[in-house]
Design a protein around this motif. Structure first.
Motif, mmCIF file in Angstrom:
data_model
loop_
_atom_site.group_PDB
_atom_site.id
_atom_site.type_symbol
_atom_site.label_atom_id
_atom_site.label_comp_id
_atom_site.label_asym_id
_atom_site.label_seq_id
_atom_site.Cartn_x
_atom_site.Cartn_y
_atom_site.Cartn_z
ATOM 1 N N ASN B 317 0.973 -1.274 0.006
ATOM 2 C CA ASN B 317 0.034 -0.045 0.082
ATOM 3 C C ASN B 317 0.827 1.163 0.090
ATOM 4 O O ASN B 317 2.201 1.293 0.025
ATOM 5 N N GLY B 349 -6.895 -1.406 1.962
ATOM 6 C CA GLY B 349 -6.776 -0.881 0.866
ATOM 7 C C GLY B 349 -7.102 0.779 0.921
ATOM 8 O O GLY B 349 -6.913 1.252 2.178
ATOM 9 N N LEU B 355 -8.766 -4.051 -3.379
ATOM 10 C CA LEU B 355 -8.060 -3.872 -4.651
ATOM 11 C C LEU B 355 -8.146 -5.194 -5.111
ATOM 12 O O LEU B 355 -7.710 -6.250 -4.767
ATOM 13 N N ALA B 388 -6.729 -3.181 -13.246
ATOM 14 C CA ALA B 388 -6.874 -2.760 -11.824
ATOM 15 C C ALA B 388 -8.329 -2.392 -11.611
ATOM 16 O O ALA B 388 -8.785 -1.784 -12.017
ATOM 17 N N GLU B 390 -11.048 -1.403 -8.232
ATOM 18 C CA GLU B 390 -11.295 -1.153 -6.543
ATOM 19 C C GLU B 390 -12.555 -1.134 -6.398
ATOM 20 O O GLU B 390 -13.458 -0.936 -7.321
ATOM 21 N N GLN B 438 -2.192 4.573 -4.492
ATOM 22 C CA GLN B 438 -2.842 3.210 -4.313
ATOM 23 C C GLN B 438 -1.616 2.107 -3.811
ATOM 24 O O GLN B 438 -1.974 0.928 -3.458
#
Ligand code: HEM
Lengths: 327, 529
Positions: B317, B349, B355, B388, B390, B438
C-alpha cells in the motif's frame, strides 16, 4: 529428436507404395474383366442348372458345391481364362510389393522419430491401409480372393490419398500423454481390427449388392454367391469384434494411467463404445429369429460407418481429451 | 382373438384358451417381451443412438465452461436441450432407463439360459434321428468287423475328437461337443453385469479431488485442501489418508525442432518431482509424477493432469506495507499457455475499498496490433498484462472462482492521465506504481505449478476382472462350434463287414461339419487297421 532423412525416405516409400497399389488395383480389375467373357460362354447351362436346383425345393441341398458355393465364380483354376489368370497374378504380386512398401514406410517413419508410428491422423491412416492390405493378403493365403482385390485396394488407395493430403503431419515426437506402452498395445490392436472390419465391410457391401441386384447381374456374377459372401463377411467380423473388445478394455486401462479415470465419456471413448455396441447388435441380429441376414448385415455396415465417422469427424472436429490428430 | 395383444404373437392360441389374461398374465407377457432377443437387439441399437449426443454436445460434468458457452451461443435451443438432459447425457434418466432395461433383459435372458445349459451339460446327447442322410452333412463307409466291434471303435474315435458320447441302443452312437461355446457366451453376458456393478461400486465409494500445487508448496491430503473434491455418496472424507507431498521441481519441455503445422510448440515432456511423506513424521521419499506415470499414495493415486505458471506477486500500500504476497497460479487457456488469473487484495486498501487485479500471464509475450498474446508455451519472455479494480471483492459473500474477479461492485481504475483505463505490463523484477496513491504491485519471479488429481476407485479391479472374463467368454463363444454327430452301424451285405453311417447337426451354418465327419471316419479307419 527427428531424423529428417529417414522421414523423407518414409514418404518416398509411401508414394511408391501408392503407385504400385494403383497398378495392382488395375490388375485386379483386369482379372474380373477377364472372367466375364468366360462366364458368358457358360452362362446358359449354368443358369439352367441353377433354376433346376431352385425348382427342386429351394432348400440348401448337400455339400457337393464348389468351394465358392453354387457355381458362381470359377470352380477350379483351369476354368479361369489365361488372360484373367495373368492379370490376377500380376495384381497379387504388386499387392504384396505395395504392402511391403507401406510397411517400410511405417517402419522408417517410426525410426525417424524413435517411437511407434501411430501418433497422429496421418500415421493412423497409413497403418490402417497397411493392416487392411495385410488382412486381405493373409486371408488370401487360405482361399482364392482375387475377386475381392479391386474392392479392397481401391478404398485403401483413397485412404492413403487422404492421409497424404489433408491429414499429413510432419514426423515429430509425441505429446506426453501419448508416451506409453499402451499406445503401442491399444492403437495397434485398434488399427488391426479396423483392417478386419474394413474387409468385412467390403464383403458385406458385395453381399448386399448381390442380394439386391440379383446373383447374375453384370459384374456381380463373377463373385461368389451371396450365401458365401454373407458367411465370409460374418467370419471376418467375429475375428474383428473380440479385437475391438480388447481395444476398448486396453483403452480404458490406458485412460486410467493417463487421465486418472478409466472411463471419462470423452467423445472418442463414446464412439469406441458406440461402435462396439453396434457390432454387438449385428451379432445379435444374426441369431435373432425373425431378422433376415440382409437386415443384420445392414447393422454391420452401420458399424463401419461409425468407424469412419470416428476416424474422421470425431478426430478432427469434436472437442475432447483425445485431441491428438495433429491438425 | 381380440384379446391377443399382437397379431403376430405365436402364443396367440394360448390367449384363446385363457380368455382373461389378468394382471399376472400381463406381467408375464411383458417379462417375456422384455427378455426376448428382439428387445435386447432393439435396446442395444437404442443405447448406441442414445450415447451419441453426449459426444456432440459439451457435457457439464466434463467441461462446464464449454457447456455454458454453448448455451450462451444458442439462446433458444440451449434451455430446451438442457431440460432434456443433453448436456448431462450419461447421467440423464433416459440414458439410465435404456441401460437398466438392457440389464434387466440381460438377467432375465441369461439366468434361464444358464439353467438350461447346466441341465444340458449333465444330460446325454439325444437319440439319433431315423434317417441320417437327411442331415445337412452326412457320409457313410463300409469297414471290416462286426457291428458291435465297430461301434466300440466309433465311440473311441469320437472321444478322441473330444466328443461326449452316449448309446441309446446297440447300433447307434449320439455324440456332442462344444458345450464351452454356450458356457463362454453365458460368462460373457454375466460378466457384462459385473462391469456395470464394478462401475457402480466405484461411483459410490470412489472420490476424486484436484489441487494446484506451485513449486515449493506442500499439499496435505485433507478434504479442505482440495480446490475441487467430488466424493461418492458413501465416502467419508474424514477417513482420507494423512499423506503429504511437496512439489520441489517441475520440468516442462516443448517442441522446438519441428516447424510443421500442429507440432511446433507441442508439449513433449512434463515431470513433477515431489517429496512424499506417507503420514506426519514418516520418512520423506523422493518421487516423480509423470503424465503416464501416476504416483500410488496407498488409498488413492495421484495423477499429473495439468500444469501452468504461477507468478510471485507482491502488492504494497501507499505506506509501503505488504498487503499481498503470494505465488498466484494463472490457468492456461490454450496450447500457448495464454493464462488467466486474478489477484485479490482483501486487506487494507483505500478506506472501505479493496483492490483487485485481473488479466493475462503470457509465457512468451508479444504486444502488437492483435493485443497481448503468447507465441510459445515455454517461459521465454514472460509478462503479465493486468487491469486493476477497486471496490468490494466478495459482494454478498457469494462463492467465486479464484481465477477471476467478480467486478459487480468494483470500478476499474483509470490511467495516470485519466484518459483511459489503466493497463499494467509487468516483466519479472518490475514494479508498477499505481495511480492515486494506491501503492505498488511487483512481479517478483515466476514458478510453475502442477495440477494434481488424486483419485480413488475401489471398484476398478472388479470392473477390469469382469471385462477380462467377458473377453475370454466372448472368444470361447465365437471360436468354439457346438456340434452333434450321430452314427449308426448296420451289417453290410458282404460277410464280416459293417456299414457305418454318420450325420452331423450344427447350430447356424457350419462350413466345417463335412470335414469334422471326415475326421471322425479317418480316426475310425485308423482303429480298424
Ligand atoms: C448388454 C447387452 C448385451 C450385449 C452387449 C450382448 C452382446 C452379445 C454378443 C457380442 C454376442 C455374440 C457372441 C456370440 O455370437 O456367441 C451375443 C450373443 C448372444 N446374446 Fe447377447 N448381448 C447383450 C444382451 C443380451 C440379452 C438381453 C439377451 C437375451 C435376450 C442376449 C442373448 C444372446 C444370445 C442368445 C446370444 C447367442 C447367439 C449365438 O447363438 O451365437 N444378449 N451377445
Amino acid at each position: 529428436m527427428t531424423n529428417e532423412t529417414l522421414a523423407n525416405y518414409a514418404n518416398l516409400s509411401l508414394y511408391s507404395a501408392m503407385a504400385v497399389l494403383t497398378f495392382s488395383m488395375l490388375g485386379y480389375a483386369g482379372y474380373l474383366a477377364g472372367l466375364l467373357p468366360a462366364r458368358d460362354d457358360r452362362a446358359e447351362p449354368a443358369d439352367a442348372v441353377d433354376r433346376e436346383l431352385v425348382a427342386a425345393g429351394g432348400g440348401t441341398v448337400s455339400g457337393d458345391a464348389s468351394p465358392h458355393g453354387a457355381g458362381a465364380a470359377p470352380a477350379t483354376e483351369s476354368d479361369v481364362p489365361l488372360r484373367a489368370r495373368k492379370a490376377g497374378g500380376i495384381a497379387e504380386t504388386l499387392a504384396i510389393l505395395g504392402t511391403l512398401m507401406l510397411l517400410t514406410s511405417a517402419v522408417l517413419r517410426g525410426a525417424s522419430v524413435e517411437r511407434w508410428p501411430l501418433g497422429n491422423m496421418f500415421e493412423f491412416g497409413v497403418a490402417s491401409a497397411l493392416f487392411t492390405m495385410a488382412v486381405f493378403l493373409v486371408w488370401g493365403l487360405r482361399r482364392d480372393l482375387r475377386w475381392l482385390g479391386v474392392f479392397v485396394v481401391a478404398p485403401v488407395l483413397i485412404l492413403l490419398g487422404l492421409a497424404n493430403t489433408i491429414w499429413y503431419t510432419e514426423a515429430a515426437e509425441l505429446m506426453p500423454s501419448l508416451k506409453s506402452i499402451w499406445l503401442v498395445i491399444h492403437v495397434t490392436v485398434a488399427t488391426i481390427s479396423v483392417g478386419l472390419f474394413a474387409v468385412g465391410f467390403v464383403v458385406a457391401l458385395l453381399y448386399l449388392a448381390k442380394d439386391h441386384f440379383g446373383e447374375r447381374r453384370g459384374l456381380l456374377r463373377v463373385l461368389p454367391d451371396s450365401r458365401t459372401l454373407e458367411r465370409l463377411s460374418y467370419g471376418l467380423h467375429i475375428v474383428a469384434f473380440p479385437l475391438w473388445t480388447f481395444t476398448l478394455i486396453a483403452g480404458a486401462i490406458w485412460a486410467r494411467q493417463a487421465w486418472g479415470s478409466y472411463w471419462n465419456w470423452d467423445p472418442k471413448e463414446v464412439w469406441t463404445f458406440i461402435i462396439w455396441v453396434v457390432y454387438a447388435a449385428y451379432m445379435h441380429a444374426r441369431v435373432t429369429r425373425g431378422w433376415r441376414r440382409q437386415s443384420a448385415t445392414w447393422i454391420a455396415v452401420a458399424g463401419f460407418v461409425c468407424i469412419i465417422v470416428n476416424y474422421s469427424i470425431v478426430n478432427m472436429y469434436f472437442v475432447g481429451m483425445h485431441s491428438y490428430s495433429g491438425l | 382373438m381380440s384379446l391377443s395383444t399382437q397379431p403376430s404373437d405365436p402364443r396367440r392360441d394360448e390367449g384363446i384358451a385363457q380368455p382373461t389374461l389378468g394382471t399376472l398374465g400381463l406381467l408375464r407377457f411383458a417379462w417375456r417381451q422384455l427378455t426376448s432377443m428382439r428387445t435386447a437387439l432393439f435396446l442395444l441399437l437404442l443405447l448406441a443412438v442414445a450415447a451419441l449426443p453426449g459426444s456432440i454436445f459439451p457435457q457439464r460434468s466434463i467441461d462446464a465452461v464449454r457447456t455454458v458457452d454453448w448455451m450462451a451461443r444458442h439462446e433458444t435451443a440451449g434451455p430446451i436441450l438442457d431440460s432434456l438432459g443433453f448436456f448431462e447425457v450419461y447421467a440423464s434418466p433416459w440414458f439410465a432407463a435404456i441401460y437398466l432395461l438392457l440389464l434387466v433383459s440381460l438377467v432375465g435372458c441369461v439366468l434361464p439360459r444358464s439353467k438350461i445349459h447346466w441341465k444340458a451339460m449333465r444330460s446325454q446327447p439325444p437319440r439319433a434321428p431315423k434317417r441320417l442322410e437327411r442331415l445337412a452333412a452326412h457320409n457313410s463307409v463300409t469297414v471290416d468287423g462286426s457291428p458291435d466291434a465297430v461301434l466300440g471303435d466309433v465311440r473311441a474315435a469320437l472321444r478322441s475328437s473330444r466328443f461326449r458320447t452316449h448309446s441309446h441302443d446297440n447300433f447307434t452312437v449320439s455324440a456332442e461337443k462344444g458345450y464351452l461355446k454356450e458356457t463362454g457366451n453365458l460368462f460373457f453376458h454375466l460378466a457384462l453385469i459385473g462391469v456395470i456393478l464394478g462401475m457402480a461400486w466405484g461411483n459410490l465409494l470412489g472420490w476424486k479431488g484436484d489441487v494446484i500445487i506451485p513449486v515449493g508448496q506442500t499439499f496435505a491430503n485433507t478434504a479442505a485442501r482440495f480446490d475441487t473434491l467430488s466424493p461418492g455418496p458413501l465416502v467419508d472424507t474424514a477417513d482420507f489418508e494423512p499423506f503429504a507431498m511437496k512439489l520441489t521441481r517441475f520440468d516442462a519441455e516443448f517442441e522446438t525442432d519441428v516447424q510443421g503445422q500442429g507440432q511446433f510448440g507441442s508439449p513433449r515432456d512434463f515431470t513433477a518431482y515431489v517429496d512424499f511423506t506417507k503420514e506426519p513424521g514418516a520418512k520423506v521419499e523422493k518421487k516423480v509424477i509423470r503424465v503416464n506415470g501416476p504416483l500410488e499414495t496407498g488409498g488413492g493415486t495421484a495423477f499429473l493432469l495439468g500444469n501452468g505458471y504461477a507468478p510471485r506477486l507482491t502488492v504494497k500500500n501507499a505506506e509501503g506495507e505488504v498487503t499481498y504476497s503470494e505465488v498466484t497460479p494463472f490457468l492456461a487457456q490454450d496450447n500457448l499457455y495464454t493464462s488467466v488469473g486474478a489477484v485479490k487484495v482483501a486487506g487494507a486498501g483505500a478506506v472501505g475499498k479493496q483492490l483487485g487485479f485481473a488479466g493475462l500471464f503470457l509465457p512468451t509475450a508479444v504486444l502488437d496490433e492483435q493485443g497481448p498474446r503468447s507465441i510459445f508455451p515455454d517461459a521465454l519472455e514472460p509478462a503479465l498484462a493486468l487491469t486493476a479494480f477497486e471496490g468490494t471483492l466478495f459482494p454478498g459473500g457469494r462463492p467465486q472462482s479464484v481465477y477471476s474477479l467478480d467486478t459487480a461492485e468494483m470500478t476499474q481504475l483509470k490511467n495516470k492521465a485519466g484518459t483511459g483505463l489503466l493497463r499494467i505490463w509487468l516483466t519479472p523484477g518490475q514494479t508498477y506504481t499505481l495511480p492515486g496513491g494506491q501503492g505498488t504491485i511487483t512481479f517478483d519471479g515466476l514458478e510453475r505449478f502442477a495440477g494434481i488429481s488424486i483419485r480413488s476407485d475401489p471398484g476398478k479391479e472388479f470392473t477390469l476382472a469382469s471385462s477380462l472374463v467377458a473377453l475370454v467368454g466372448l472368444l470361447l463363444s465365437l471360436t468354439i462350434r457346438r456340434r452333434r454327430v450321430f452314427v449308426r452301424v448296420a451289417p453290410a451285405p458282404d460277410e464280416g463287414r459293417t456299414v457305418v453311417s454318420i450325420g452331423g447337426l450344427a447350430k447356424d451354418d457350419d462350413e466345417g461339419m463335412g470335414e469334422q465327419l471326415e475326421d471322425v471316419l479317418t480316426r475310425l479307419k485308423e482303429r480298424r487297421t
